[in-house]
Design a protein around this motif. Structure first.
Motif, PDB file in Angstrom:
ATOM      1  N   ARG A  28       0.865  -1.192   0.000  1.00 23.78           N
ATOM      2  CA  ARG A  28       0.000   0.000   0.000  1.00 23.78           C
ATOM      3  C   ARG A  28       0.890   1.226   0.000  1.00 23.78           C
ATOM      4  N   ASN A  40      -2.717  -0.895  -2.605  1.00 20.22           N
ATOM      5  CA  ASN A  40      -3.790   0.048  -2.294  1.00 20.22           C
ATOM      6  C   ASN A  40      -3.225   1.460  -2.138  1.00 20.22           C
ATOM      7  N   ARG A  49      -3.901   4.302   0.259  1.00 23.09           N
ATOM      8  CA  ARG A  49      -4.637   4.511   1.509  1.00 23.09           C
ATOM      9  C   ARG A  49      -4.316   5.878   2.100  1.00 23.09           C
ATOM     10  N   TRP A  99      -4.186   2.023  -8.401  1.00 23.48           N
ATOM     11  CA  TRP A  99      -4.326   1.361  -7.116  1.00 23.48           C
ATOM     12  C   TRP A  99      -5.381   0.277  -7.225  1.00 23.48           C
ATOM     13  N   GLU A 151      -7.238  -0.812  -4.574  1.00 27.31           N
ATOM     14  CA  GLU A 151      -8.385  -0.221  -3.895  1.00 27.31           C
ATOM     15  C   GLU A 151      -7.990   1.103  -3.284  1.00 27.31           C
ATOM     16  N   ARG A 205      -8.474   3.309  -0.185  1.00 26.73           N
ATOM     17  CA  ARG A 205      -8.930   3.178   1.199  1.00 26.73           C
ATOM     18  C   ARG A 205      -8.564   4.424   2.001  1.00 26.73           C
ATOM     19  N   HIS A 206      -9.183   4.510   3.161  1.00 22.39           N
ATOM     20  CA  HIS A 206      -8.878   5.599   4.085  1.00 22.39           C
ATOM     21  C   HIS A 206      -8.733   4.996   5.469  1.00 22.39           C
ATOM     22  N   ASP A 239     -11.879   4.826   7.198  1.00 24.50           N
ATOM     23  CA  ASP A 239     -12.817   3.716   6.954  1.00 24.50           C
ATOM     24  C   ASP A 239     -12.817   2.768   8.153  1.00 24.50           C
ATOM     25  N   TYR A 240     -11.720   2.792   8.893  1.00 26.45           N
ATOM     26  CA  TYR A 240     -11.531   1.799   9.958  1.00 26.45           C
ATOM     27  C   TYR A 240     -11.746   2.369  11.351  1.00 26.45           C
ATOM     28  N   SER A 250      -4.611  -0.856  10.140  1.00 32.14           N
ATOM     29  CA  SER A 250      -5.105  -0.645   8.769  1.00 32.14           C
ATOM     30  C   SER A 250      -4.421  -1.630   7.821  1.00 32.14           C
ATOM     31  N   GLU A 310      -6.346  -4.696   5.676  1.00 31.64           N
ATOM     32  CA  GLU A 310      -6.273  -4.779   4.206  1.00 31.64           C
ATOM     33  C   GLU A 310      -5.494  -6.001   3.723  1.00 31.64           C
TER      34      GLU A 310
END
Ligand code: ATP
Ligand code: MG
Length: 553
Positions: A33, A65, A67, A95, A97, A99-100, A103-104, A220, A224
């Motif tokens: 990532r 990813n 992120r 990427w 995905e 993500r942030h 999100d978690y 995180s 992932e």
């Protein structure tokens, strides 16, 4: 250990990954990532990390990813997120995905509850200042907080009330209960949650507590399914904390953190905080000022994704911090543009030349090749007429010995055109040269008559057929190689790093330049259209000079 099926030179991370694959670790999967904090634009240092993370995934059929590490809302913004996505995509990476970390937030909260239940975290009422004092030093163990032995039940209650917004900012923090005597200060009960009443660009006002970076990052990664969590060397001392958190919790996996040396590039700065200061204090025109080492700045200056990726490959990946010369980056863009840029002519500081023996209204459409080696680039029409413009610098009244340009009584070839001889210099009342009278030899178009060869070749444009443009010449942004090591880096900003020439004359074809075109202006350097350009006011940036003629003083 060889990197499988590539001719790329190996480095220690390629070796680790290849070795893991050979042992079928992570079921033969590679997942990386790139985790920027959206608190500024990406810079060339990030490009190194991007190439490494996305590259590792690509080379191994894995995933990568993007992120956003968005746990610090007061410094982050949507503008920065958008710029980061644009820059990663522009470099040519996709990427897997997006993500942030945010999100978690709920997962992170529940994992914190899990830590509390295991008596591995506690709510502390010490102030930030007290926590700092209690932490101890490299030579002295820290001191335990009076709250360290709060009961699990009380911790659970206080933590849920922290979330519910019952306390003021800073009144409490949640700390991991590790070891106040650890030789590694990062393990001396680090804070993992703090109260911060700030609006978050994605979660709004849902949260008034935010998780700390170290705690957030490892979880995180685990959520992932990251296999190789690649980061820069300063996180080496944080790795025990990364591992500690994941060892205590029931997370889906436990990624391996691997550190490499960050890029330090001479004559510039790679710190978002300091780059931000350059922008907000108006030392540059913005994050995308072509002097900035940001991806946006490099793009605007005319750097290509290829040149930046070549650079990142060339400098390699190691665990030793070192400084890379700016010349290495410039070499990479020169290599790319030498092969891939169209040739054109532009006169930066024009001097009028009247060809006295050329017919008054005649115009010849000369065919000139767009690239000396690459025929597929084709040819373009360059009009020639009685009045042309040459570079002021290409004429000398008092030429030094072996001068190859134009001087009185001497001949020079006009690129793609005739040989001319200078017969007369016309000056104004102040003694300034305003025009040259020359004569041309019609037998010299595209060839040298027997026994004669002009000493030099200069570029030119037909005055009537040229367009006016502004050309911006950039120099390095700092006057010393390691501005970061100065007491105040702002004191060593190069105040002469931008020169604007407003009366440049460019050949007709450049009128159609687009932002993605790259040109070599013959004999002057590599250029591209600037985003400030309009059809009525063309603006070009010099990406880099033709040769490395930058002198250290
Ligand atoms: P800065 O100091 O510029 O703010 P940062 O490390 O705080 O940088 P992040 O947004 O957290 O910025 O960085 C995202 C990723 O890019 C991280 O994995 C970080 O290690 C990496 N990175 C940042 N700067 C460099 C650099 N100079 N060379 C290589 N990698 C870098
Ligand atoms: Mg950071």
């Amino acid at each position: 250990m060889q990197t499988p099926e590539t001719s790329l030179p190996t480095h220690f991370i390629r070796q680790i990954v290849a070795n893991d694959l050979s042992e079928n670790k992570n079921n033969g999967k590679v997942a990386t990532r790139f985790p920027p904090e959206p608190n500024g634009y990406l810079h060339i240092g990030h490009a190194k990390s991007i190439c490494l993370n996305f590259g590792t995934a690509l080379e191994n059929n894995g995933t990568c990813n993007l992120r956003f590490d968005d746990t610090n809302p007061e410094k982050e913004s949507i503008e920065y997120m958008e710029s980061i996505k644009r820059d990663v995509a522009w470099l040519g990476f996709e990427w897997t995905e997006l993500r942030h970390a945010s999100d978690y937030f709920e997962h992170l909260y529940q994992y914190a509850v899990e830590l509390i239940k295991k008596n591995l975290a506690y709510v502390d009422s010490l102030s930030a200042e007290e926590i700092r004092l209690y932490r101890g030093t490299l030579t002295q163990a820290g001191k335990e907080s009076p709250d360290r032995n709060r009961s699990v039940a009380e911790n659970l209650d206080l933590f849920s009330r922290m979330r519910a917004g019952e306390f003021t900012d800073g009144q409490y923090v949640l700390r991991a209960k590790i070891d106040m005597a650890s030789p590694n200060i990062n393990l001396r009960d680090p804070a993992i949650y703090r109260i911060r009443r700030v609006h978050h660009q994605r979660t709004g006002d849902a949260w008034c507590i935010y998780p700390m970076y170290d705690y957030t990052h490892c979880i995180s990664d685990a959520i992932e399914g990251i296999t190789h969590s690649i980061c820069t060397l300063e996180f080496e001392d944080h790795r025990p904390l990364y591992d500690w958190v994941l060892e205590q919790l029931q997370t889906p996996c436990h990624p391996q953190q691997i550190e490499f040396a960050r890029l330090q590039l001479e004559y510039t700065i790679v710190s978002k905080r300091k780059l931000n200061q350059l922008v907000t204090e108006n030392h540059v025109s913005g994050w995308d000022d072509p002097r900035m080492p940001t991806i946006a700045g490099l793009r605007r200056a005319g750097f290509t994704p290829k040149s930046i990726k070549d650079f990142c490959e060339k400098i390699g990946i190691t665990k030793q911090n070192s400084w890379i010369e700016m010349g290495v980056l410039e070499y990479c863009i020169r290599e790319d543009l030498n092969t891939n840029a169209f040739r054109a002519m532009a006169v930066l500081e024009p001097l009028r030349v009247v060809i006295t023996n050329y017919p008054e209204n005649k115009v010849e459409n000369l065919e000139v090749s767009n690239h000396p080696q690459r025929e597929e680039f084709g040819k373009r029409i360059v009009p020639f007429s009685k009045t042309i413009l040459i570079e002021r610098d290409d004429f000398s009244e008092n030429p030094p010995p072996k001068y190859k340009r134009l001087s009185v009584g001497e001949e020079v070839r006009l690129r793609g055109s005739y040989v001319i001889r200078c017969d007369e210099v016309i000056k104004n009342d102040n003694g300034e040269i305003i025009e040259l009278r020359c004569s041309y030899d019609e037998k010299t178009l595209g060839k040298n008559p027997e026994g004669r060869k002009a000493k030099g070749v200069i570029h030119w444009v037909s005055e009537a057929h040229s367009h006016t443009a502004e050309i911006r010449l950039y120099d390095r942004l700092f006057t010393v190689p390691q501005p970061d090591n100065e007491e105040n880096f702002l004191n060593v900003v190069n105040t002469n790093s931008l020169q604007i020439l407003t009366n440049c004359k460019i050949e007709a074809c450049l009128k159609d330049a687009t932002l993605t075109n790259r040109y070599q202006f013959e004999r002057t350097g590599y250029f591209c259209l600037d985003t400030d350009s309009t059809p009525n006011k063309l603006v070009f940036n010099r990406t880099v000079t033709l040769r490395d003629n930058w002198e250290k003083d």
